[in-house]
Design a protein around this motif. Structure first.
Motif, mmCIF file in Angstrom:
data_model
loop_
_atom_site.group_PDB
_atom_site.id
_atom_site.type_symbol
_atom_site.label_atom_id
_atom_site.label_comp_id
_atom_site.label_asym_id
_atom_site.label_seq_id
_atom_site.Cartn_x
_atom_site.Cartn_y
_atom_site.Cartn_z
ATOM 1 N N GLY A 55 8.386 -0.254 -9.657
ATOM 2 C CA GLY A 55 9.736 -0.451 -9.149
ATOM 3 C C GLY A 55 10.774 0.362 -9.899
ATOM 4 N N ALA A 93 -12.511 -4.032 -0.484
ATOM 5 C CA ALA A 93 -11.713 -5.235 -0.685
ATOM 6 C C ALA A 93 -10.271 -4.878 -1.009
ATOM 7 C CB ALA A 93 -12.314 -6.086 -1.791
ATOM 8 N N LEU A 94 -10.082 -3.791 -1.754
ATOM 9 C CA LEU A 94 -8.738 -3.446 -2.201
ATOM 10 C C LEU A 94 -8.063 -2.425 -1.277
ATOM 11 C CD1 LEU A 94 -9.472 -3.314 -6.013
ATOM 12 C CD2 LEU A 94 -8.040 -4.972 -4.845
ATOM 13 N N GLY A 95 -8.706 -2.113 -0.163
ATOM 14 C CA GLY A 95 -8.076 -1.208 0.797
ATOM 15 C C GLY A 95 -7.887 0.199 0.281
ATOM 16 N N HIS A 149 8.787 2.193 7.735
ATOM 17 C CA HIS A 149 8.055 1.719 6.567
ATOM 18 C C HIS A 149 6.911 2.667 6.291
ATOM 19 C CE1 HIS A 149 6.074 -0.916 3.695
ATOM 20 N NE2 HIS A 149 4.954 -0.725 4.358
ATOM 21 N N ARG A 178 3.309 3.212 4.390
ATOM 22 C CA ARG A 178 2.164 2.636 3.696
ATOM 23 C C ARG A 178 1.671 3.756 2.790
ATOM 24 N NH1 ARG A 178 -3.253 3.291 2.154
ATOM 25 N NH2 ARG A 178 -4.273 1.288 2.204
ATOM 26 N N PHE A 214 0.703 3.360 -3.713
ATOM 27 C CA PHE A 214 1.118 1.966 -3.856
ATOM 28 C C PHE A 214 -0.092 1.046 -3.731
ATOM 29 C CE2 PHE A 214 2.523 -2.012 -1.812
ATOM 30 C CZ PHE A 214 3.518 -2.422 -2.669
ATOM 31 N N GLN A 272 -3.307 -0.975 -7.065
ATOM 32 C CA GLN A 272 -3.792 -2.344 -7.220
ATOM 33 C C GLN A 272 -5.172 -2.383 -7.855
ATOM 34 O OE1 GLN A 272 -2.504 -5.221 -3.876
ATOM 35 N NE2 GLN A 272 -2.960 -3.322 -2.834
ATOM 36 N N MET A 308 -4.155 -2.446 6.386
ATOM 37 C CA MET A 308 -3.330 -1.432 5.736
ATOM 38 C C MET A 308 -1.990 -1.999 5.278
ATOM 39 S SD MET A 308 -5.052 1.059 5.332
ATOM 40 C CE MET A 308 -6.494 1.954 5.823
ATOM 41 N N VAL A 315 1.215 -4.968 5.048
ATOM 42 C CA VAL A 315 2.075 -5.714 5.961
ATOM 43 C C VAL A 315 3.484 -5.210 5.713
ATOM 44 C CG1 VAL A 315 2.322 -7.574 4.285
ATOM 45 C CG2 VAL A 315 2.920 -7.985 6.659
ATOM 46 N N ASN A 316 4.273 -5.138 6.773
ATOM 47 C CA ASN A 316 5.664 -4.824 6.512
ATOM 48 C C ASN A 316 6.548 -5.578 7.472
ATOM 49 O OD1 ASN A 316 5.097 -2.804 8.714
ATOM 50 N ND2 ASN A 316 7.259 -2.483 8.383
ATOM 51 N N GLY A 317 7.735 -5.848 7.030
ATOM 52 C CA GLY A 317 8.641 -6.662 7.804
ATOM 53 C C GLY A 317 9.552 -5.830 8.687
ATOM 54 N N CYS A 367 4.388 -7.102 10.465
ATOM 55 C CA CYS A 367 3.422 -6.278 11.197
ATOM 56 C C CYS A 367 2.273 -5.895 10.273
ATOM 57 C CB CYS A 367 4.075 -5.005 11.703
ATOM 58 S SG CYS A 367 5.521 -5.313 12.705
ATOM 59 N N PRO A 386 -1.031 -3.548 10.143
ATOM 60 C CA PRO A 386 -1.921 -2.562 10.748
ATOM 61 C C PRO A 386 -3.354 -2.753 10.232
ATOM 62 C CG PRO A 386 -0.313 -1.517 9.281
ATOM 63 C CD PRO A 386 -0.298 -2.976 9.006
ATOM 64 N N PRO A 397 -7.792 -8.942 0.119
ATOM 65 C CA PRO A 397 -7.109 -8.887 -1.186
ATOM 66 C C PRO A 397 -6.149 -7.716 -1.309
ATOM 67 C CG PRO A 397 -9.478 -9.176 -1.456
ATOM 68 C CD PRO A 397 -9.251 -8.904 -0.008
ATOM 69 N N SER A 398 -6.359 -6.660 -0.503
ATOM 70 C CA SER A 398 -5.487 -5.490 -0.623
ATOM 71 C C SER A 398 -4.051 -5.814 -0.224
ATOM 72 C CB SER A 398 -6.010 -4.359 0.257
ATOM 73 O OG SER A 398 -6.002 -4.745 1.608
ATOM 74 N N ASN A 399 -3.840 -6.947 0.457
ATOM 75 C CA ASN A 399 -2.489 -7.258 0.892
ATOM 76 C C ASN A 399 -1.616 -7.874 -0.199
ATOM 77 O OD1 ASN A 399 -2.765 -6.291 3.489
ATOM 78 N ND2 ASN A 399 -1.685 -8.040 4.351
ATOM 79 N N TRP A 441 -0.040 -6.751 -3.040
ATOM 80 C CA TRP A 441 1.245 -6.086 -3.317
ATOM 81 C C TRP A 441 2.082 -5.929 -2.060
ATOM 82 C CZ3 TRP A 441 0.960 -1.605 -7.419
ATOM 83 C CH2 TRP A 441 0.498 -2.140 -8.624
ATOM 84 N N HIS A 442 1.413 -5.710 -0.929
ATOM 85 C CA HIS A 442 2.173 -5.513 0.309
ATOM 86 C C HIS A 442 2.954 -6.778 0.668
ATOM 87 C CE1 HIS A 442 0.159 -1.669 1.210
ATOM 88 N NE2 HIS A 442 -0.906 -2.241 0.688
ATOM 89 N N GLU A 467 5.877 -7.066 -1.579
ATOM 90 C CA GLU A 467 6.941 -6.143 -1.182
ATOM 91 C C GLU A 467 7.728 -6.723 -0.006
ATOM 92 O OE1 GLU A 467 5.553 -2.261 -0.018
ATOM 93 O OE2 GLU A 467 7.563 -1.622 0.516
ATOM 94 N N PHE A 520 11.698 -7.538 0.048
ATOM 95 C CA PHE A 520 12.657 -6.849 0.902
ATOM 96 C C PHE A 520 13.179 -7.700 2.056
ATOM 97 C CE2 PHE A 520 10.833 -2.463 -0.337
ATOM 98 C CZ PHE A 520 11.662 -2.428 -1.425
ATOM 99 N N ILE A 561 8.578 -7.178 -6.446
ATOM 100 C CA ILE A 561 7.754 -6.079 -6.934
ATOM 101 C C ILE A 561 8.566 -4.801 -7.109
ATOM 102 C CG2 ILE A 561 6.973 -5.430 -4.612
ATOM 103 C CD1 ILE A 561 4.202 -4.885 -5.970
ATOM 104 N N GLU A 562 9.496 -4.526 -6.206
ATOM 105 C CA GLU A 562 10.289 -3.302 -6.345
ATOM 106 C C GLU A 562 11.641 -3.586 -7.002
ATOM 107 O OE1 GLU A 562 9.185 -0.441 -5.856
ATOM 108 O OE2 GLU A 562 7.558 -0.583 -4.409
#
Lengths: 451, 234
Positions: A84, A257-259, A411, A413, A417, A421, B118, B120-122, B136, B138, B169-171, B173-174, B177, B181, B195-196
């Protein structure tokens, strides 16, 4: 915090941040450097934990990344990332500018891969406009060529900074020297070494300069030769291998798992590359391989980056061979920027022919120019997601339009970022020095992480 | 909004797809618009729900999802609000209480196998009453080489959506975020912190009611207002 009592152990003139305080979990000592002896007398507790803040200003954390490491001797037992520090609100700012101006913002996110940021954004906008099929061939070839040159320059920085962080300073000087060759090409084609804002919805901002093709073609042999020098410096280098082999281990399951995408995923043996699986800009017509490794470690990722640079140069050569004259912007004058600018005698971007046309021949052309430049074009309501294979993995742009002349929401991706993780999974249980190698092998760019 | 002007929702348009109203031709308030179009009011309509057949592999995915939901005793109509196909992309609108089950179906069914979420975002639609906050997701299936989008809505008054970090689990940090926001609370997230923005920041900057900020800039006697206060086209 009300039950915390501060008992400063400092003496006047010493660091005000040092000191100790009591908590329910025991005494906490803050150390700021050079004052270890102040706690030498402290009683050894049953649960002694040392938490080290590494960064955000640290030469080997790959940018303004803060790592919070819990140590047992020199072994990392817990690793967390703090990010951040480079958040600039690019996504918010874009909601107050036109669709074309957005390119100028996104190019500054991941500052090592400006063309990929622009590509993801313009592909999403083109999808919303429904003009994906109308992009001229020449514009697509130029886009692919710039992206692949950009992949080379980005991977060179990955090797350079990664080498520097592990103490291989020659790798750094070599990497940045070679990168400058690529940046010179960027400057010649777009006018800027970085942050070019060159891709626009509908095509690219400019055609190549007259001597552009030749300059790119002439640079490739030198680039190949020097890239080999850099690679020879590190491949089979005992110290380099000692620092990277089996370090930063993350297998396929962990990646899934971590994308994780990009070189880290490919170092686990999966040849997933969006240029092959979901091609864009005509990538399906180029011949290239997707290098993989099965070692799942930092050394494997290093080898993949070396191999990918050579594949990229192969694509650049194919681009040069198929560059045919033609337009570089869609025909639709409601979207296409009105003029092809060139640098005039006054050093400003101008097109004398266009100025003559709008100022003395056609008032409608002047109105059209004015409306398009100040108001911009509108995009029908809806949302789209476009993803490109950036040097770090899947870079996706989710763009929402409410039918206006500005994005409703954009947004990104960013692969850095998401991939950051994996730091904990890669570095917990390893030595402090291995954390550096692990993070360097992810190659995060904080401009992209924080946006 | 001018009170004597109510937006006309065109025939055949689903009320749910109207996300706002656009006024005038130039989005100017107070002065400036002498074009005669200042009283113009038009609804902003997002692409509406699609009917079967969806075409291509979209039907395969939808069939597989419906069968899997039924096998888990989840009535399809209570899970999926609508399906939108637009610009070659398929979006499943899923009711928020079922998002975790839905994510499990996407991940575990062999016919779906969406290995990766991938993130999530608002998106904040302040005029979409009762559904102001959209999240959303993806999804990418590497096995079948497919992409879908899942959209979940929550009202501003109750900004809660169950977390799918347990499934993907990858979600992690998303979702942090998106909390940071937009202020969407992902229930069940292992550590939902900012986080940011700094930890002590007040407000959620990407929401539409949060100002962009900035100061007027003066140059040679003229003053240019901050970007969010300038006269603008919409």
């Amino acid at each position: 915090m009300s039950d915390v009592t501060y008992t400063s152990v400092e003496t006047p003139g010493e660091d005000i941040y040092a000191g100790s305080y009591e908590t329910t979990e025991g005494t906490i000592y803050n150390l700021a450097g050079g004052d270890w002896d102040t706690i030498a007398a402290a009683p050894e507790g049953e649960k002694e934990r040392i938490v080290v803040n590494m960064g955000p200003q640290h030469p080997s954390t790959h940018g303004v990344l803060r790592m919070i490491l819990e140590l047992d001797g020199e072994t990392v037992t817990d690793a967390r990332c703090g990010i951040g520090y480079l958040h600039t609100g690019i996504e918010k700012n874009m909601e107050f500018r036109t669709w074309v101006q957005g390119v100028t913002f996104v190019t500054r996110m991941d500052y090592l891969t400006p063309f990929f940021n622009e590509a993801a954004y313009v592909l999403a906008v083109e999808k919303l406009l429904g003009i994906t099929e109308q992009i001229p061939e020449r514009a697509n070839v130029i886009r692919v060529m710039m992206m692949e040159l950009n992949r080379v320059s980005s991977h060179l920085v990955a090797l350079a900074t990664g080498g520097m962080e592990l103490g291989a300073l020659t790798a750094m000087t070599f990497g940045f020297r070679e990168r400058e060759l690529v940046l010179d090409l960027f400057e010649m084609v777009t006018g800027l070494r970085m942050n070019s804002a060159f891709f626009r919805p509908g095509g690219v901002a400019q055609d190549l300069p007259a001597d552009g093709e030749k300059a790119i073609r002439d640079t490739l042999p030198l680039l190949r030769k020097r890239m080999k020098d850099t690679a020879d410096l590190l491949i089979d280098n005992a110290i380099w291998m000692g620092r990277t082999v089996d370090v930063g281990y993350l297998d396929l399951q962990g990646c899934m798992a971590l994308g994780i995408t990009g070189p880290v995923l490919r170092s686990a043996g999966l040849p997933h590359d969006l240029r092959k699986s979901q091609p864009y800009c005509g990538y399906e017509t180029y011949e290239f391989d997707v290098p993989t490794q099965t070692s799942c470690d930092a050394y494997g990722r290093f080898l993949i980056r070396i191999a990918e640079m050579h594949e990229s140069l192969k694509i650049v050569e194919q681009c040069l061979d198929r560059l045919a004259p033609g337009p570089v912007m869609v025909e639709d004058k409601k979207i296409a920027w009105p003029a092809q600018l060139a640098i005039g005698a006054d050093g400003q971007g101008n097109s004398t022919e266009h100025i003559k046309h709008i100022m003395s021949e056609s008032m409608e052309a002047l109105i059209h120019h004015f409306k398009l430049v100040t108001e911009g074009f509108t995009v029908p309501p809806g949302q789209a997601y476009a993803a490109v294979e950036s040097p770090r993995g899947e870079l996706g742009a989710h763009v929402v339009s409410a039918g206006g002349t500005r994005p409703y929401r954009v947004h990104f991706r960013d692969p850095s970022f998401n991939n950051l993780q994996a730091t904990a999974a890669m570095s917990e249980g390893a030595m402090v020095a291995d954390v550096i190698a692990a993070v360097a092998s992810i190659d995060p760019v904080m401009g992209g992480v924080d946006r | 909004m001018t009170s004597d002007n109510t937006p006309v929702v065109p025939d055949g348009v689903n009320e749910l797809d109207v996300i706002g109203v656009r006024e005038g031709a130039f989005n100017v308030s107070g002065s400036g618009d002498t074009s005669g179009f200042g009283g113009l009011v038009s609804p902003i309509v997002m692409p509406g729900p699609s009917e079967r057949p969806y075409g291509g592999w979209f039907d395969e995915v939808a069939d597989e999802i419906e069968l899997s939901l039924q096998a888990r005793n989840l009535p399809v109509s209570s899970v999926i609000e609508k399906v939108v196909i637009d610009r070659g992309e398929i979006t499943f609108f899923v009711r928020r209480e079922h998002i975790v089950d839905f994510a499990k179906v996407l991940r575990d069914e062999p016919g779906l196998r969406f290995e990766m979420c991938m993130g999530v975002n608002g998106v904040h639609y302040p005029e979409d009453a009762g559904r102001e906050l959209h999240a959303c997701y993806p999804f990418l299936s590497i096995t079948h080489n497919r992409r879908i989008r899942v959209e979940v809505t929550a009202p501003d008054a109750d900004p809660h959506i169950p977390s799918i970090v347990g499934v993907y689990p990858s979600n992690d940090w998303h979702e942090r975020e998106t909390w940071d926001f937009f202020g969407i609370v992902f229930d069940g997230h292992p550590g939902l912190t900012r986080i940011e923005m700094p930890d002590d920041w007040a407000g959620h900057p990407q929401r539409k009611d949060y100002p962009l900020g900035g100061i007027p800039v003066e140059y040679k006697g003229a003053t240019i207002p901050a970007p969010d206060n300038r006269r603008a086209y919409n």
